[in-house]
Design a protein around this motif. Structure first.
Motif: not given
Length: 178
Positions: A41-46, A51-53
Motif C-alpha cells: 500500500g502506502e507503507v514501506s519499511v527499510s 514511510v507511512a502514507y
C-alpha cells in the motif's frame, strides 16, 4: 550564426544540450539508498526508516516498538442509550407517540455509535533519547501486525549490522489494560 562557430557547423545553444539529472531530490544525495524490504500500500519499511502514507519516520536509535490497540468506547453509547430509554419510557407514560419514536431513534443511534467507531491500531517507538513517538496508525489489525513485524525485522537487521548485543524489544498493549 555566431562569429565563433566554424562555417558549416550548427550553432550550439545552451538549450540544445540536455543537463544531467540531479543526484537526488532537490540536488541532494538520497538519504536512504537501501531498498525497502516491506512495501505494501502506502507503507514501506527499510532498515533505517518507515514511510507511512507519505510521512517518514527514522528508525535509527530505536530501543523498542509497541503496538497499541484502541478499543471502541462504550461511554457515549451508554449515555445515548439511557437517554433513549428515558425518553421512550416518558413517552409511553404520557401516551405520546413522538416521544416513544424519539426514544427508539436514540436507542438506534446508541447502537450505531458503538458499532461504527473507528478502531485505531498504533505503533509507538521508544528511542534512546527522547520520548515515545507514534510512527504508524491504521484501522486494520492484521496490516498493523505485518508492519510491526517488518519494523522488528528492520531493527534486528540494524542491531546485526551494528554488532549490538541487545536487540530491540516489541510489546503489545491493549487499550483496556490502561
Amino acid at each position: 550564426m555566431s562569429e565563433s562557430a566554424a562555417p558549416g557547423t550548427p550553432e550550439a545553444s545552451p538549450l540544445s544540450r540536455p543537463t544531467p539529472p540531479a543526484p537526488g531530490p532537490r540536488g541532494r544525495a538520497p538519504v536512504d539508498t537501501t531498498p525497502p524490504f516491506f512495501q505494501e500500500g502506502e507503507v514501506s519499511v527499510s532498515t533505517t526508516r518507515i514511510v507511512a502514507y507519505g510521512t517518514p519516520a527514522s528508525l535509527v536509535g530505536v530501543k523498542s516498538v509497541r503496538l497499541f490497540v484502541d478499543k471502541p468506547h462504550l461511554r457515549f453509547a451508554i449515555i445515548i442509550l439511557l437517554a433513549g430509554i428515558g425518553v421512550g419510557a416518558y413517552g409511553a407514560m404520557i401516551r405520546n407517540s413522538p416521544a416513544c419514536a424519539l426514544g427508539v431513534m436514540l436507542a438506534v443511534v446508541s447502537y450505531l455509535t458503538y458499532r461504527f467507531q473507528n478502531m485505531r491500531h498504533k505503533l509507538f517507538v521508544t528511542r534512546e533519547t527522547g520520548p515515545e513517538a507514534e510512527i504508524f496508525v491504521a484501522g486494520n489489525l492484521d496490516f498493523t501486525h505485518r508492519v510491526l513485524a517488518a519494523v522488528e525485522q528492520a531493527l534486528a537487521q540494524q542491531a546485526q549490522t551494528a554488532g549490538a548485543a541487545s536487540a530491540p524489544t516489541a510489546t503489545y498493549q491493549d487499550a483496556s489494560v490502561r
